[in-house]
Write an enzyme that holds these catalytic residues in place. Structure first.
Site, PDB file in Angstrom:
ATOM      1  N   LYS A 169       0.489  -5.505   4.248  1.00 50.20           N
ATOM      2  CA  LYS A 169       0.464  -4.089   3.919  1.00 50.20           C
ATOM      3  C   LYS A 169      -0.603  -3.786   2.856  1.00 50.20           C
ATOM      4  O   LYS A 169      -1.149  -4.709   2.232  1.00 50.20           O
ATOM      5  CB  LYS A 169       1.859  -3.665   3.432  1.00 50.20           C
ATOM      6  CG  LYS A 169       2.945  -3.813   4.512  1.00 50.20           C
ATOM      7  CD  LYS A 169       4.290  -3.282   4.022  1.00 50.20           C
ATOM      8  CE  LYS A 169       5.347  -3.390   5.113  1.00 50.20           C
ATOM      9  NZ  LYS A 169       6.626  -2.752   4.699  1.00 50.20           N
ATOM     10  N   PHE A 228      12.703   8.041   2.939  1.00 46.77           N
ATOM     11  CA  PHE A 228      11.499   7.335   2.517  1.00 46.77           C
ATOM     12  C   PHE A 228      10.372   7.408   3.541  1.00 46.77           C
ATOM     13  O   PHE A 228       9.282   6.860   3.312  1.00 46.77           O
ATOM     14  CB  PHE A 228      11.814   5.864   2.196  1.00 46.77           C
ATOM     15  CG  PHE A 228      12.449   5.093   3.344  1.00 46.77           C
ATOM     16  CD1 PHE A 228      11.679   4.509   4.327  1.00 46.77           C
ATOM     17  CD2 PHE A 228      13.832   4.956   3.415  1.00 46.77           C
ATOM     18  CE1 PHE A 228      12.259   3.799   5.368  1.00 46.77           C
ATOM     19  CE2 PHE A 228      14.429   4.244   4.459  1.00 46.77           C
ATOM     20  CZ  PHE A 228      13.626   3.661   5.436  1.00 46.77           C
ATOM     21  N   THR A 248      13.972  -7.120   2.317  1.00 47.46           N
ATOM     22  CA  THR A 248      13.100  -5.943   2.278  1.00 47.46           C
ATOM     23  C   THR A 248      12.736  -5.540   0.854  1.00 47.46           C
ATOM     24  O   THR A 248      11.577  -5.201   0.577  1.00 47.46           O
ATOM     25  CB  THR A 248      13.810  -4.756   2.984  1.00 47.46           C
ATOM     26  OG1 THR A 248      14.147  -5.153   4.322  1.00 47.46           O
ATOM     27  CG2 THR A 248      12.913  -3.530   3.020  1.00 47.46           C
ATOM     28  N   ARG A 257       7.930 -12.073   0.017  1.00 51.69           N
ATOM     29  CA  ARG A 257       8.237 -10.916  -0.834  1.00 51.69           C
ATOM     30  C   ARG A 257       8.793 -11.357  -2.183  1.00 51.69           C
ATOM     31  O   ARG A 257       8.517 -10.737  -3.213  1.00 51.69           O
ATOM     32  CB  ARG A 257       9.213  -9.995  -0.110  1.00 51.69           C
ATOM     33  CG  ARG A 257       8.550  -9.258   1.061  1.00 51.69           C
ATOM     34  CD  ARG A 257       9.590  -8.690   2.003  1.00 51.69           C
ATOM     35  NE  ARG A 257       9.035  -7.788   3.004  1.00 51.69           N
ATOM     36  CZ  ARG A 257       9.711  -7.359   4.060  1.00 51.69           C
ATOM     37  NH1 ARG A 257      10.955  -7.770   4.272  1.00 51.69           N
ATOM     38  NH2 ARG A 257       9.150  -6.543   4.924  1.00 51.69           N
ATOM     39  N   HIS A 289       4.916  -6.778   6.746  1.00 53.69           N
ATOM     40  CA  HIS A 289       5.817  -6.330   7.809  1.00 53.69           C
ATOM     41  C   HIS A 289       5.934  -7.454   8.824  1.00 53.69           C
ATOM     42  O   HIS A 289       4.949  -8.151   9.096  1.00 53.69           O
ATOM     43  CB  HIS A 289       5.244  -5.093   8.519  1.00 53.69           C
ATOM     44  CG  HIS A 289       5.883  -4.848   9.855  1.00 53.69           C
ATOM     45  ND1 HIS A 289       7.092  -4.197   9.985  1.00 53.69           N
ATOM     46  CD2 HIS A 289       5.518  -5.209  11.116  1.00 53.69           C
ATOM     47  CE1 HIS A 289       7.415  -4.157  11.274  1.00 53.69           C
ATOM     48  NE2 HIS A 289       6.474  -4.762  11.975  1.00 53.69           N
TER      49      HIS A 289
END
Ligand SMILES: Nc1nc2c(ncn2[C@@H]2O[C@H](COP(=O)(O)OP(=O)(O)OP(=O)(O)O)[C@@H](O)[C@H]2O)c(=O)[nH]1
Ligand SMILES: [Mg+2]
Length: 140
Positions: free
Chosen positions: A11, A59, A93, A104, A121
């Protein structure tokens, strides 16, 4: 289990923080093959299709704006059970809660922005993978 393919996106936060190589390194270190790779700025139409399942969520607008805010690196990766395996590599997430050792958990954090920036992603099912690969790499 037969080989499958999944769509991975580094991202805009991951690209901005020079984490593209580290994400791809982890994919290759795990033994999966990168079969397509492209850096691009995603347009509004592509992002609307990609995130159609989230339309109407609080969101959504921030997410689409963030995903179009700079270049991303999209990749198709291949191997047995790769859809689930990449989700495991990516971690939860929310990067504040993602386990250390995951992409992450190691590379993401809360930047105090309205949108949850979380580095990568990965498609969440065989159906999503097929749909998303068709959107990002038509003809593959
Ligand atoms: N601010 C905020 N953002 C969210 C929330 N849930 C999801 N998002 C954002 O929307 C993206 C897509 O959400 P999901 O598809 O549910 O999460 P995911 O499958 O782990 O992430 P992706 O691989 O990016 O699809 C997430 O990666 C976040 O950037 C939320 O509750 N609050
Ligand atoms: Mg998702």
């Amino acid at each position: 289990m037969a080989a499958e393919r999944t769509l991975v996106i580094v991202k805009p936060d991951g690209v901005r923080h020079a984490q593209v190589g580290e994400v791809l390194r982890r994919i290759e270190a795990k033994g999966y093959a990168i079969v397509a790779l492209e850096m691009r700025v995603a347009g509004a139409d592509l992002l609307a299709e990609h995130y159609a399942e989230h339309l109407g969520k609080p969101f959504y607008n921030n997410l689409v704006e963030f995903m179009g805010s700079g270049p991303v690196v999209a990749a198709v990766i291949e191997g047995e059970s790769v859809i689930t395996a990449f989700r495991t590599l990516a971690g939860a997430t929310d990067p504040t809660k993602a386990a250390p050792g995951s992409i992450r958990g190691d590379l993401g954090r809360d930047w105090g922005t309205a949108v949850q920036q979380n580095v990568v992603h990965g498609s969440d099912s065989p159906e999503s993978a097929e749909r998303e690969i068709g959107l990002w790499f038509p003809g593959l």
